[in-house]
Motif scaffolding. Structure first.
Motif, PDB file in Angstrom:
ATOM      1  N   GLY A   1       1.075  -1.078  -0.092  1.00 58.14           N
ATOM      2  CA  GLY A   1       0.345  -0.302  -0.456  1.00 58.14           C
ATOM      3  C   GLY A   1       0.587   1.504   0.177  1.00 58.14           C
ATOM      4  O   GLY A   1       0.327   1.814   0.728  1.00 58.14           O
ATOM      5  N   LYS A   2       1.896   0.850  -0.488  1.00 61.30           N
ATOM      6  CA  LYS A   2       2.977   2.265   0.412  1.00 61.30           C
ATOM      7  C   LYS A   2       3.837   2.258  -1.498  1.00 61.30           C
ATOM      8  O   LYS A   2       4.458   1.075  -1.591  1.00 61.30           O
ATOM      9  N   GLU A   3       4.227   3.095  -1.983  1.00 59.60           N
ATOM     10  CA  GLU A   3       5.298   3.673  -3.248  1.00 59.60           C
ATOM     11  C   GLU A   3       6.951   3.085  -2.916  1.00 59.60           C
ATOM     12  O   GLU A   3       6.867   2.930  -1.217  1.00 59.60           O
ATOM     13  N   SER A   4       7.189   2.200  -3.269  1.00 58.38           N
ATOM     14  CA  SER A   4       8.646   1.586  -3.609  1.00 58.38           C
ATOM     15  C   SER A   4       9.647   2.147  -3.658  1.00 58.38           C
ATOM     16  O   SER A   4       9.359   3.339  -4.668  1.00 58.38           O
ATOM     17  N   GLU A   5      11.040   2.718  -2.838  1.00 54.79           N
ATOM     18  CA  GLU A   5      12.001   2.632  -3.228  1.00 54.79           C
ATOM     19  C   GLU A   5      12.708   2.575  -4.680  1.00 54.79           C
ATOM     20  O   GLU A   5      12.964   3.110  -5.332  1.00 54.79           O
ATOM     21  N   GLU A   6      12.943   1.372  -4.687  1.00 52.53           N
ATOM     22  CA  GLU A   6      12.792   0.155  -6.194  1.00 52.53           C
ATOM     23  C   GLU A   6      11.575   1.250  -7.904  1.00 52.53           C
ATOM     24  O   GLU A   6      10.856   0.474  -6.861  1.00 52.53           O
ATOM     25  N   LYS A   7      12.573   1.118  -8.427  1.00 54.45           N
ATOM     26  CA  LYS A   7      11.795   1.819  -9.879  1.00 54.45           C
ATOM     27  C   LYS A   7      11.636   0.744 -10.822  1.00 54.45           C
ATOM     28  O   LYS A   7      12.839   0.948 -11.260  1.00 54.45           O
ATOM     29  N   ASP A   8      11.259   0.704 -11.751  1.00 55.10           N
ATOM     30  CA  ASP A   8      11.221  -0.253 -12.943  1.00 55.10           C
ATOM     31  C   ASP A   8      10.354  -0.288 -13.956  1.00 55.10           C
ATOM     32  O   ASP A   8       9.302   0.047 -13.572  1.00 55.10           O
ATOM     33  N   TYR A   9      10.916   0.486 -14.808  1.00 52.51           N
ATOM     34  CA  TYR A   9      10.015   1.263 -15.496  1.00 52.51           C
ATOM     35  C   TYR A   9      10.267   0.615 -16.896  1.00 52.51           C
ATOM     36  O   TYR A   9      11.535   0.224 -17.554  1.00 52.51           O
ATOM     37  N   LEU A  10       9.323   1.131 -17.751  1.00 51.20           N
ATOM     38  CA  LEU A  10       8.713   0.426 -18.983  1.00 51.20           C
ATOM     39  C   LEU A  10       8.762   1.193 -20.724  1.00 51.20           C
ATOM     40  O   LEU A  10       7.716   1.996 -20.226  1.00 51.20           O
ATOM     41  N   VAL A  11       9.140   1.782 -20.780  1.00 49.81           N
ATOM     42  CA  VAL A  11       9.255   2.764 -22.465  1.00 49.81           C
ATOM     43  C   VAL A  11       9.206   2.016 -23.545  1.00 49.81           C
ATOM     44  O   VAL A  11       9.564   1.503 -24.091  1.00 49.81           O
ATOM     45  N   SER A  12       7.758   3.072 -24.155  1.00 50.81           N
ATOM     46  CA  SER A  12       6.967   1.759 -25.326  1.00 50.81           C
ATOM     47  C   SER A  12       7.067   3.137 -26.483  1.00 50.81           C
ATOM     48  O   SER A  12       7.507   4.199 -25.956  1.00 50.81           O
ATOM     49  N   GLN A  13       7.169   2.881 -27.933  1.00 50.96           N
ATOM     50  CA  GLN A  13       7.048   3.801 -29.096  1.00 50.96           C
ATOM     51  C   GLN A  13       8.120   4.641 -29.367  1.00 50.96           C
ATOM     52  O   GLN A  13       7.829   5.607 -29.603  1.00 50.96           O
ATOM     53  N   ILE A  14       9.313   4.062 -28.296  1.00 58.37           N
ATOM     54  CA  ILE A  14      11.025   5.142 -28.662  1.00 58.37           C
ATOM     55  C   ILE A  14      11.908   4.676 -28.721  1.00 58.37           C
ATOM     56  O   ILE A  14      12.089   3.126 -28.291  1.00 58.37           O
ATOM     57  N   PRO A  15      12.693   4.266 -30.389  1.00 64.57           N
ATOM     58  CA  PRO A  15      12.733   3.661 -30.418  1.00 64.57           C
ATOM     59  C   PRO A  15      14.409   3.208 -29.301  1.00 64.57           C
ATOM     60  O   PRO A  15      14.259   4.675 -28.742  1.00 64.57           O
ATOM     61  N   MET A  16      15.235   2.082 -28.824  1.00 61.26           N
ATOM     62  CA  MET A  16      16.223   2.642 -28.231  1.00 61.26           C
ATOM     63  C   MET A  16      16.965   3.468 -28.842  1.00 61.26           C
ATOM     64  O   MET A  16      17.610   3.961 -27.449  1.00 61.26           O
ATOM     65  N   GLU A  17      18.058   3.767 -29.335  1.00 61.20           N
ATOM     66  CA  GLU A  17      18.951   5.011 -29.862  1.00 61.20           C
ATOM     67  C   GLU A  17      18.005   6.368 -29.100  1.00 61.20           C
ATOM     68  O   GLU A  17      19.281   7.163 -28.369  1.00 61.20           O
ATOM     69  N   GLU A  18      17.579   6.622 -29.687  1.00 61.80           N
ATOM     70  CA  GLU A  18      16.793   7.622 -29.814  1.00 61.80           C
ATOM     71  C   GLU A  18      16.097   8.351 -27.653  1.00 61.80           C
ATOM     72  O   GLU A  18      16.488   9.159 -27.101  1.00 61.80           O
ATOM     73  N   LEU A  19      15.779   6.786 -27.340  1.00 63.12           N
ATOM     74  CA  LEU A  19      15.646   6.756 -25.717  1.00 63.12           C
ATOM     75  C   LEU A  19      16.930   7.466 -25.073  1.00 63.12           C
ATOM     76  O   LEU A  19      16.977   7.991 -24.315  1.00 63.12           O
ATOM     77  N   ILE A  20      18.124   7.038 -25.564  1.00 65.04           N
ATOM     78  CA  ILE A  20      19.196   6.637 -25.235  1.00 65.04           C
ATOM     79  C   ILE A  20      19.744   8.258 -25.148  1.00 65.04           C
ATOM     80  O   ILE A  20      20.275   8.872 -24.311  1.00 65.04           O
ATOM     81  N   SER A  21      19.725   8.720 -26.009  1.00 64.71           N
ATOM     82  CA  SER A  21      19.782  10.478 -26.599  1.00 64.71           C
ATOM     83  C   SER A  21      18.924  11.126 -25.082  1.00 64.71           C
ATOM     84  O   SER A  21      19.441  12.320 -24.522  1.00 64.71           O
ATOM     85  N   LEU A  22      17.627  10.931 -25.765  1.00 65.24           N
ATOM     86  CA  LEU A  22      16.476  12.134 -24.442  1.00 65.24           C
ATOM     87  C   LEU A  22      17.125  11.764 -22.416  1.00 65.24           C
ATOM     88  O   LEU A  22      17.318  12.419 -22.627  1.00 65.24           O
ATOM     89  N   LEU A  23      17.355  10.306 -22.134  1.00 66.45           N
ATOM     90  CA  LEU A  23      17.825  10.636 -21.739  1.00 66.45           C
ATOM     91  C   LEU A  23      19.359  11.045 -21.098  1.00 66.45           C
ATOM     92  O   LEU A  23      19.619  11.790 -19.706  1.00 66.45           O
ATOM     93  N   ALA A  24      20.313  10.251 -21.690  1.00 67.91           N
ATOM     94  CA  ALA A  24      21.505  11.025 -21.469  1.00 67.91           C
ATOM     95  C   ALA A  24      21.583  12.263 -21.084  1.00 67.91           C
ATOM     96  O   ALA A  24      22.471  13.470 -20.610  1.00 67.91           O
ATOM     97  N   LYS A  25      20.272  13.818 -22.150  1.00 68.21           N
ATOM     98  CA  LYS A  25      20.121  15.407 -21.163  1.00 68.21           C
ATOM     99  C   LYS A  25      20.017  15.113 -20.171  1.00 68.21           C
ATOM    100  O   LYS A  25      20.307  15.866 -19.210  1.00 68.21           O
TER     101      LYS A  25
END
Length: 193
Positions: free
Chosen positions: A32-56
């Motif tokens: 019943g509470k938010e976890s410290e650990e977070k796992d995310y899944l991102v869709s509709q963005i190609p890997m290289e584009e996601l890497i560039s976005l996150l690197a900013k």
């Protein structure tokens, strides 16, 4: 959610979708509470584009790039986030690491969830709408306090899942569902692998 996290979320949502997945969502429904650990899944963005976005916004490590997984650490933060693209896994042998993994940014979230081990780990939360995606009724299994495999070949594909089932049952004080338990008994000899 910090201001930086909100900025990153906003940038991802301009081009794609982002979900909290797996243990993060499971633990919210159990505790019943938010976890410290977070796992995310991102869709509709190609890997290289996601890497560039996150690197900013911080440090990007490509330790899991062949599996479609990025480790992301915001500046000045000790916390590292796992960010994955939707994946499919195909068993290539009887060992825990005998898998062929393919990732595809266009794969539906439900298809990614179907590769997971247990129903309680196959729940996602769409961060754009807070909608819960639960195609295998993991929330009902949490309410019933049971560990249930998603598919009959679960332990044949990855024998380590049997140990995970026992660990989850002990940690959460859940029961192992009958068909899951019978499958574990049948496949017990694969633990050696």
């Amino acid at each position: 959610m910090s201001g930086l996290e909100q900025k990153i979320l906003k940038e991802i949502l301009k081009k794609g979708k982002i979900y909290e997945v797996g243990g993060t969502v499971r633990d919210f429904f159990i505790f019943g509470k938010e976890s410290e650990e977070k796992d995310y899944l991102v869709s509709q963005i190609p890997m290289e584009e996601l890497i560039s976005l996150l690197a900013k916004f911080g440090r990007v490590e490509l330790v899991g790039k062949s599996f479609g997984v990025i480790k992301f650490t915001p500046p000045g933060d000790k916390k590292t986030y796992d960010i994955a693209l939707p994946r499919k896994e195909f068993s290539t042998g009887v060992g825990h690491k005998d898998f062929q993994v393919t990732f595809d940014h266009n794969l539906k979230i439900e298809e990614d969830l179907s590769r997971r081990d247990f129903t309680i780990n196959a729940i996602a939360k769409d961060l754009s709408s807070n909608q819960i995606i639960d195609p295998f009724e993991g929330r009902k299994d949490i309410e019933r306090k049971i560990i249930r495999m998603i598919s009959p070949p679960a332990f044949l594909e990855d024998p380590l899942r049997m140990l995970r089932a026992i660990g989850f049952a002990a940690r959460f004080e859940f029961e192992i569902e009958e068909k899951t338990f019978l499958s574990m008994k049948e496949k017990a000899s694969l633990i050696k692998t």
